[in-house]
Design an enzyme around this catalytic site. Sequence first.
Site, PDB file in Angstrom:
ATOM      1  N   TYR A 146       0.925  -1.218   0.057  1.00  0.00           N
ATOM      2  CA  TYR A 146      -0.245   0.179   0.054  1.00  0.00           C
ATOM      3  C   TYR A 146       0.733   1.242   0.171  1.00  0.00           C
ATOM      4  O   TYR A 146       0.532   2.198  -0.751  1.00  0.00           O
ATOM      5  CB  TYR A 146      -0.999  -0.034   1.429  1.00  0.00           C
ATOM      6  N   LYS A 155       0.816   5.068  -2.280  1.00  0.00           N
ATOM      7  CA  LYS A 155       0.584   6.364  -1.597  1.00  0.00           C
ATOM      8  C   LYS A 155       1.644   7.332  -1.704  1.00  0.00           C
ATOM      9  O   LYS A 155       1.334   8.367  -2.020  1.00  0.00           O
ATOM     10  CB  LYS A 155      -0.129   5.975  -0.384  1.00  0.00           C
TER      11      LYS A 155
END
Length: 382
Positions: free
Chosen positions: A225, A229
């Site tokens: 993740y 980001k």
Amino acid sequence: MDPRDLLARFHMPQLSSFQALDNYSTPVLGASALFCTIIAYTIAKMFGYGSRKNEFEVDGKTVVITGGSDGMGKAVALQLSAKGANVVVVARTVSKLQNAVEEMKASAVNSSKQKFHYISADLTDPAECERVIAEVTLWNSGAPPDVVWCCAGFSRPGFFVDVPIKEHRQQMDTLYWTAANTAHATLRSWLTPVSPNEQVKTPRRHLIFTCSTLAFVPIAGYSPYSPAKAAIRSLSDTLSQEIEMYNGAYSQRHSTNAPAADVKIHTIFPMGILSPGFDNEQKIKPELTKQLEEADKPQTPSDVAKISISALERGEYLITTMFIGHILKGTALGPSPRNSIIGDTLLSWLSNLVFLQVIPDLRGKAFKWGKKNGLPTPNPAS
Ligand SMILES: *[C@@H]1O[C@H](CO)[C@@H](O)[C@H](O)[C@H]1NC(C)=O
């Protein structure tokens, strides 16, 4: 030199990761209290003059929200509807989108004046993003939307080697590429040159990304993740500079070809958000990860939306939604544009002091976890 020695020299106690923020001994508490007072004073001073202009006026404007059928995206849609905006929500599942439209109508200031619409699309496909912007423009009597807010995405936690490489790539697709595709289609439409005699007064436009404090500070178990980001943050920083060229041309619009409006870029960095996605995430999240992020007290989608909208109204660029989030941003500000020179500089001094201890502490906890429990059991979903 080991940062622990450095801290000992300054009589700083052993801090235990983020919980340490609740556990300081007196000298650190005193110093932080002083810092916080200075920051609070600066912020209060900056925002204290009652008649401050709203930098994010949405009444009568048209807003597109990706990921708008659920969680934070839906909360943003409802709150902007309550401020008088016309809203288009974009996501994949039609039934959820239809619910969001009904709820927006119910929260509208004047439902006979405001318009609501949904578009089902897979934003990992750039052609779909172009279709969304074209469809919204048609629906909006030929004018492109005034605000585009990217909220699409979900988190798939897990340790790097346990998560199949295909799923790492999927996270990049659903997080980074949905945002980049949406931004690309939006900016191509917004930055189309208009000749001086065709210019009509158009209010400033806003492109908003939704990132995560994990773009600032690493936590073990978020390798699928966090890089996606961090890529969004990097795109946002680059665009915030590039857009100034277009804004400069816009300032000369009466004598040269220029875009139809000024554009501002913003990025929101929430921490945990309570939502159906969060519950699924908790089911597969490694125990170590849960321990490391103990101090992250998840917020409700509507709190995150409310805090973010207020910050946009103050004209902020990088926006965090809670105290620990401000500290995490402080340590990672680097070359990003500041919201306030004094406030952000003091914040980064304080944060950098705290993080001398936090990062070794996080690594120490991971080491201890392995020493005590051995290798992790891969979760059933991987
Ligand atoms: C709502 O909008 C309609 C259409 O513009 C207008 O006629 C009406 O007065 C508005 N109602 C209120 C309560 O503002």
